[in-house]
Design an enzyme around this catalytic site. Sequence first.
Site, PDB file in Angstrom:
ATOM      1  N   GLN A 116     -18.332  21.806 -22.779  1.00 10.77           N
ATOM      2  CA  GLN A 116     -18.131  22.055 -21.348  1.00 10.77           C
ATOM      3  C   GLN A 116     -16.685  22.444 -21.062  1.00 10.77           C
ATOM      4  O   GLN A 116     -15.748  21.790 -21.517  1.00 10.77           O
ATOM      5  CB  GLN A 116     -18.529  20.802 -20.544  1.00 10.77           C
ATOM      6  CG  GLN A 116     -18.501  20.994 -19.038  1.00 10.77           C
ATOM      7  CD  GLN A 116     -19.531  21.994 -18.532  1.00 10.77           C
ATOM      8  OE1 GLN A 116     -20.589  22.175 -19.126  1.00 10.77           O
ATOM      9  NE2 GLN A 116     -19.224  22.655 -17.431  1.00 10.77           N
ATOM     10  N   LYS A 160     -27.452  19.714 -16.973  1.00 10.97           N
ATOM     11  CA  LYS A 160     -27.930  20.401 -18.173  1.00 10.97           C
ATOM     12  C   LYS A 160     -28.885  19.494 -18.938  1.00 10.97           C
ATOM     13  O   LYS A 160     -29.935  19.944 -19.420  1.00 10.97           O
ATOM     14  CB  LYS A 160     -26.744  20.843 -19.044  1.00 10.97           C
ATOM     15  CG  LYS A 160     -25.978  22.016 -18.422  1.00 10.97           C
ATOM     16  CD  LYS A 160     -24.640  22.323 -19.068  1.00 10.97           C
ATOM     17  CE  LYS A 160     -23.932  23.412 -18.243  1.00 10.97           C
ATOM     18  NZ  LYS A 160     -22.600  23.781 -18.750  1.00 10.97           N
ATOM     19  N   ASP A 201     -23.671  29.457 -25.162  1.00  4.39           N
ATOM     20  CA  ASP A 201     -22.900  29.978 -24.031  1.00  4.39           C
ATOM     21  C   ASP A 201     -22.641  31.480 -24.136  1.00  4.39           C
ATOM     22  O   ASP A 201     -22.270  32.118 -23.149  1.00  4.39           O
ATOM     23  CB  ASP A 201     -21.525  29.287 -23.979  1.00  4.39           C
ATOM     24  CG  ASP A 201     -21.486  28.115 -23.011  1.00  4.39           C
ATOM     25  OD1 ASP A 201     -22.194  28.178 -21.982  1.00  4.39           O
ATOM     26  OD2 ASP A 201     -20.746  27.154 -23.272  1.00  4.39           O
TER      27      ASP A 201
END
Length: 299
Positions: free
Chosen positions: A107, A63, A130
Amino acid sequence: MSTFANHSIHCIMIIDGKQISAALKASLAEQVAAFPARYGRVPHLTVVRVGEDPASVVYVRNKAKACDAVGIRNTTLVLPEDTPEEELLSLIRRLNGDDTVDGILVQLPLPRPLSEARVIETIAREKDVDGFHPLNVAGLWQKTPHMEPCTPKGIMKLLRATGVDPKGKRAVVIGRSNIVGLPVAKMLLDANATVTLCHTRTVDLASVTRQAEILVVAAGAAKMVTGDMVSEGVVIIDVGMDRDPQTGRLCGDVDFESCASKAAAITPVPGGVGPMTIACLMENTVECFLHRVNGSITV
Ligand code: GUN
């Protein structure tokens, strides 16, 4: 007699997620390059990793690399495995209040006993790159403005790039997770597919998957979909990231060899859904930035 007389020619398309994601990232990079002159800064994504789960270490690194390629400022914060939940939540609250941060990603999975639900609901909705926040999930199901989760968004883009219109097609999804199965089923419905959602308790899975014109597999089990379970001409999207128990190599939830000989199009693992997920994260970060600098939530 021609050598080829007894063979039907099967033309398979390998859906190139690397190439499609590279094109999206290039277009985002061009957009981001114009931001300093226009807004005085570039978007800023903060990624939080708790603990040292090896897969998470790799994902978080990828990422950051993608951010660098697109020109997005990025910060990775690493907390120890035994971080108390209150500490993680207060870090998130601090990032929520930090005007220089546009996107926050924690995460997953989190080490036990941290509550993913509490962490997700603590992230400010307008920084939720997200698309996991309850208000963003509600927006997806109610068709009101929302941030779309990255993997399902990437899957829909792969279908579009392949020239597959879900309208009127029988789409079968295997897996009912909050991250992939449920949201992609809803997005396929919204694209007017007739959707069947399968899971570990589905009886006679093969009889369902054989009906599929579009098959999305997010089951988390290596090579569980085999060629005998699919029909000729199916379009297969493989969300799996597994290890082949025989060779130890990275593979998907779909047995590529036996399915590719029947499919019209199929994503490889690696190089299919994975790169698209990250490119969509970059797009979501740019979207969060634009909403913030333009002072509105219009997602
Ligand atoms: N772990 C696996 N996929 C994801 C994702 O899309 N977002 C986050 N935050 N964690 C993940």
